[in-house]
Design an enzyme around this catalytic site. Structure first.
Site, PDB file in Angstrom:
ATOM      1  N   LYS A 147       0.832  -1.211   0.015  1.00 45.71           N
ATOM      2  CA  LYS A 147       0.060   0.030   0.030  1.00 45.71           C
ATOM      3  C   LYS A 147       0.791   1.193  -0.040  1.00 45.71           C
ATOM      4  O   LYS A 147       1.966   1.439   0.749  1.00 45.71           O
ATOM      5  CB  LYS A 147      -0.971   0.093   1.127  1.00 45.71           C
ATOM      6  CG  LYS A 147      -1.847  -1.159   1.075  1.00 45.71           C
ATOM      7  CD  LYS A 147      -2.921  -0.703   0.232  1.00 45.71           C
ATOM      8  CE  LYS A 147      -4.150  -1.788   0.323  1.00 45.71           C
ATOM      9  NZ  LYS A 147      -5.187  -1.731  -0.596  1.00 45.71           N
ATOM     10  N   ASP A 172      -0.640  -0.741  -4.333  1.00 42.47           N
ATOM     11  CA  ASP A 172      -1.994  -0.061  -4.477  1.00 42.47           C
ATOM     12  C   ASP A 172      -2.059   1.450  -3.960  1.00 42.47           C
ATOM     13  O   ASP A 172      -1.643   1.471  -2.844  1.00 42.47           O
ATOM     14  CB  ASP A 172      -3.013  -0.834  -3.782  1.00 42.47           C
ATOM     15  CG  ASP A 172      -4.312  -0.729  -3.985  1.00 42.47           C
ATOM     16  OD1 ASP A 172      -4.541   0.394  -4.734  1.00 42.47           O
ATOM     17  OD2 ASP A 172      -5.196  -1.391  -3.350  1.00 42.47           O
ATOM     18  N   GLU A 196      -2.310  -0.721  -8.590  1.00 46.89           N
ATOM     19  CA  GLU A 196      -3.682  -0.652  -8.337  1.00 46.89           C
ATOM     20  C   GLU A 196      -4.041   0.831  -8.419  1.00 46.89           C
ATOM     21  O   GLU A 196      -3.521   1.543  -7.801  1.00 46.89           O
ATOM     22  CB  GLU A 196      -4.121  -1.421  -7.305  1.00 46.89           C
ATOM     23  CG  GLU A 196      -4.949  -2.783  -7.619  1.00 46.89           C
ATOM     24  CD  GLU A 196      -5.437  -3.526  -6.414  1.00 46.89           C
ATOM     25  OE1 GLU A 196      -6.494  -3.001  -5.807  1.00 46.89           O
ATOM     26  OE2 GLU A 196      -4.628  -4.432  -6.109  1.00 46.89           O
ATOM     27  N   ASP A 235      -9.290  -0.456  -9.680  1.00 49.15           N
ATOM     28  CA  ASP A 235     -10.131  -1.245  -8.878  1.00 49.15           C
ATOM     29  C   ASP A 235     -11.125  -0.509  -8.430  1.00 49.15           C
ATOM     30  O   ASP A 235     -12.556  -1.062  -8.692  1.00 49.15           O
ATOM     31  CB  ASP A 235      -9.083  -1.479  -7.445  1.00 49.15           C
ATOM     32  CG  ASP A 235      -9.676  -2.194  -6.149  1.00 49.15           C
ATOM     33  OD1 ASP A 235     -11.034  -2.566  -6.452  1.00 49.15           O
ATOM     34  OD2 ASP A 235      -9.156  -2.141  -5.334  1.00 49.15           O
ATOM     35  N   LYS A 284     -14.077  -7.655  -7.145  1.00 47.64           N
ATOM     36  CA  LYS A 284     -14.434  -7.816  -5.886  1.00 47.64           C
ATOM     37  C   LYS A 284     -16.040  -8.001  -5.725  1.00 47.64           C
ATOM     38  O   LYS A 284     -16.818  -7.222  -6.094  1.00 47.64           O
ATOM     39  CB  LYS A 284     -14.039  -6.591  -4.797  1.00 47.64           C
ATOM     40  CG  LYS A 284     -12.513  -6.508  -4.729  1.00 47.64           C
ATOM     41  CD  LYS A 284     -11.999  -5.280  -3.925  1.00 47.64           C
ATOM     42  CE  LYS A 284     -10.533  -5.128  -3.767  1.00 47.64           C
ATOM     43  NZ  LYS A 284     -10.413  -3.691  -3.313  1.00 47.64           N
TER      44      LYS A 284
HETATM   45 MG    MG Z   1      -7.264  -1.822  -4.433  1.00 45.09          MG
END
Ligand code: MG
Length: 365
Positions: free
Chosen positions: A162, A190, A218, A243, A267
């Site tokens: 992240k 991400d 991402e 995403d 997702k």
């Molecule tokens: Mg993500």
């Protein structure tokens, strides 16, 4: 098999360590669990996490949507009328994708149990062992390097790092992680919408210049900025995955048709469950766009549903289903087996969930 009762509860599981991204910090999984009871005694399980910063869904909102919008259209209905039933769930009011995902997966669970077949086989898949990455939270560079080494020691060979809460520090963070783990480990990052398009291109190309060898990034820019996303995809040396820009199958189609991203992250909580995730995967197959299957901070019921799907669609080439291994305990009986990076799908009918340990589950009256 007729649905006779919709029961709701809360599942609370502490995380091993706090989960930190550019958007939020979380210490504990606090998800809503749905149980669909039937006249045969079979129970279908579903789960939804309140992920306000991404889906807009709160615990109260998920409970309200299921009680007021979704339960009325599925109660007393036959599970064998499956396509009609899943369509009714998606049409039960706009948005509320997490609530819909929880009920949709519980319906797939029941349909599999009704026909005595695991969901991945219903979908044409085979029993497989998947390999997931693991998330490294955004922290000071030294701490992230240490977390990365811990993950490697646990057997992971792909890290999802992240970044984005302080763009000036992001290259230093990644350099520290890459130096610590060496060149054989896959690193994907991400940014959770944190950068402007120009900033993203500058940072990503700087990272590749420094030899950080990133597999993909991402969601570098704001979810609604599809032009910006396309700009980064065209100009960055790092492949781009959408995403937060992709919730519905229609969102995914826009990305496929404009080539605004190289990959898409599916997702269940964004698209409303397995039913719509299948539509995204089918469209992705048509356009030849590889997908990742991801999760929110979910315990094993919801992640298990994603595992069943991933075993049945080869266009899903990347797996980011680390929710259960980020939890300090697994209170769910049955379902897939999570052994660090290896996830082995259950061969039991439906989703294979048998129950929830008392002490982690609190029924909502
Ligand atoms: Mg993500």
């Amino acid at each position: 098999m007729k649905i006779t009762q919709v029961r709701l509860g809360r599942l609370s599981v502490p995380l091993r360590v706090p989960f930190k991204t550019a958007l939020r910090r979380v210490d504990q999984v606090n998800d809503i669990v749905v149980e669909l009871h039937t006249d045969t005694g079979a129970v279908g399980y579903g789960e939804a996490p309140p992920t306000g910063p991404i889906t807009g869904d709160t615990a109260g909102g998920i409970v309200g949507a299921i009680r007021e919008l979704i339960a009325p259209v599925i109660l007393n209905q036959e599970v064998d009328e499956f396509e009609t039933l899943t369509a009714k769930v998606q049409k039960a009011g706009v948005h509320n994708t997490s609530a819909k995902a929880a009920v949709d997966m519980a319906l797939w669970d029941l349909y599999g149990q009704l026909h005595n077949i695991p969901v991945h086989k219903l979908l044409g898949g085979a029993r497989r062992t998947l390999v997931t990455d693991i998330t490294i939270s955004v922290n000071p560079p030294e701490e992230m390097a240490k977390d990365a080494l811990d993950a490697i020691a646990r057997g992971y060979d792909c890290l999802k790092v992240k970044v984005g809460d302080d763009p000036a520090l992001d290259t230093a963070r990644l350099a520290a992680v890459r130096k610590a783990v060496g060149n054989d480990v896959c690193i994907r990052i991400d940014a959770n919408q944190a950068w402007t398009p120009r900033q993203a291109v500058r940072i990503l190309n700087e990272m590749q210049d420094k030899g950080l060898a990133l597999e993909l990034v991402e969601q570098p820019v704001a979810a609604a900025d599809l032009e910006g996303l396309a700009y980064v995809t065209r100009n960055s040396w790092v492949p781009v995955m959408a995403d937060e820009s992709v919730f519905s199958p229609a969102d995914a189609m826009k990305i496929f048709q404009t080539r605004a991203a190289d990959y898409v992250n599916i997702k269940l909580m964004k698209c409303g469950g397995i039913t719509n995730a299948l539509r995204i995967a089918s469209a992705a197959q048509v356009y030849g766009v590889e997908c990742m299957i991801g999760c929110m901070l979910e315990a094993k019921i919801a992640v298990n549903a994603a595992v069943e799907l991933a075993c049945a669609r080869s266009i899903i080439t990347r797996v980011d289903l680390d929710g259960p291994v980020l939890c300090s305990v697994d209170p769910i009986q049955g379902g897939a087996r999570f052994d660090e990076k290896h996830i082995t799908v259950s061969d039991d009918p439906g989703l294979g969930i048998h129950g929830i340990d008392p002490g982690y589950f609190f029924e909502k009256k």
